[in-house]
Design an enzyme around this catalytic site. Sequence first.
Site, mmCIF file in Angstrom:
data_model
loop_
_atom_site.group_PDB
_atom_site.id
_atom_site.type_symbol
_atom_site.label_atom_id
_atom_site.label_comp_id
_atom_site.label_asym_id
_atom_site.label_seq_id
_atom_site.Cartn_x
_atom_site.Cartn_y
_atom_site.Cartn_z
ATOM 1 C CG HIS A 218 38.652 65.417 43.206
ATOM 2 N ND1 HIS A 218 39.065 66.465 44.136
ATOM 3 C CD2 HIS A 218 39.530 64.529 42.651
ATOM 4 C CE1 HIS A 218 40.226 66.189 44.130
ATOM 5 N NE2 HIS A 218 40.570 65.046 43.533
ATOM 6 C CG HIS B 190 40.363 59.997 41.392
ATOM 7 N ND1 HIS B 190 41.166 60.745 40.781
ATOM 8 C CD2 HIS B 190 40.751 60.946 42.863
ATOM 9 C CE1 HIS B 190 41.957 61.715 41.022
ATOM 10 N NE2 HIS B 190 41.618 62.056 42.138
ATOM 11 C CG ASP C 114 41.777 63.038 35.879
ATOM 12 O OD1 ASP C 114 41.438 63.016 37.082
ATOM 13 O OD2 ASP C 114 42.644 63.752 35.321
ATOM 14 C CG ASN D 187 43.921 60.991 46.311
ATOM 15 O OD1 ASN D 187 43.781 59.658 46.977
ATOM 16 N ND2 ASN D 187 44.299 61.303 45.257
ATOM 17 C CD GLN E 52 42.215 67.192 48.636
ATOM 18 O OE1 GLN E 52 42.303 67.040 49.852
ATOM 19 N NE2 GLN E 52 41.065 67.729 48.190
HETATM 20 P P1 AMP Z 1 43.676 64.560 43.242
HETATM 21 O O1 AMP Z 1 45.150 64.284 43.073
HETATM 22 O O2 AMP Z 1 42.944 63.678 43.967
HETATM 23 O O3 AMP Z 1 43.488 65.874 43.734
HETATM 24 O O4 AMP Z 1 43.082 64.744 41.763
HETATM 25 C C1 AMP Z 1 43.121 65.797 41.013
HETATM 26 C C2 AMP Z 1 42.756 65.223 39.533
HETATM 27 O O5 AMP Z 1 42.266 66.248 38.692
HETATM 28 C C3 AMP Z 1 44.024 64.529 38.646
HETATM 29 O O6 AMP Z 1 43.590 63.256 38.464
HETATM 30 C C4 AMP Z 1 43.981 65.584 37.621
HETATM 31 O O7 AMP Z 1 44.378 65.042 36.322
HETATM 32 C C5 AMP Z 1 42.674 66.230 37.569
HETATM 33 N N1 AMP Z 1 42.494 67.549 37.014
HETATM 34 C C6 AMP Z 1 43.157 68.563 37.261
HETATM 35 N N2 AMP Z 1 42.740 69.754 36.635
HETATM 36 C C7 AMP Z 1 41.619 69.198 35.949
HETATM 37 C C8 AMP Z 1 40.691 69.769 34.923
HETATM 38 N N3 AMP Z 1 40.809 71.238 34.742
HETATM 39 N N4 AMP Z 1 39.946 69.005 34.362
HETATM 40 C C9 AMP Z 1 39.920 67.985 34.461
HETATM 41 N N5 AMP Z 1 40.661 67.108 35.430
HETATM 42 C C10 AMP Z 1 41.478 67.945 36.066
#
Ligand code: AMP
Length: 132
Positions: free
Chosen positions: A99, A101, A30, A86, A93
Amino acid sequence: MSDCIFCKIANGEIPSATLYEDEEFRVLLDLGPASKGHALILPKTHAANIYELPDETAGKAMILAKKMAAKMTDALKCDGFNILQNNGEAAGQTVFHFHMHLIPRYANDGVGISWEPGTLTEEVKKEILEKM
Ligand code: AMP
Ligand code: ZN
């Protein structure tokens, strides 16, 4: 989904720090980690959230989460592990491609995955049990 960033990452169109890849999934670090080693499991096929996710993919994702937790705990010597996921803006989300975590936890790391416990009242318990 041509405009989905996680589709592009999962399928290798956008490079990522990949910990694991197979035909159906990519696991990558992440970019905004909650802790050292925070990673994401992405299916290569688009589903916005758990409601859209095919059963077979859901099953495989959980088995992969289990394998990654064991491997990462061994490699990173973490003390605990959160697996969370999420669905919907109200649930936090921010990227609308399913995805999971993978969050390694270290003693006293201060990572804030917590809530204030409420109270299950008889009224609410009855309401929910009836609805379900
Ligand atoms: P969520 O809030 O559950 O939708 O999680 C999205 C996650 O994606 C967050 O922890 C971000 O830090 C991560 N994220 C967003 N864009 C990228 C990216 N390009 N590469 C890696 N992680 C990302
Ligand atoms: Zn996608």
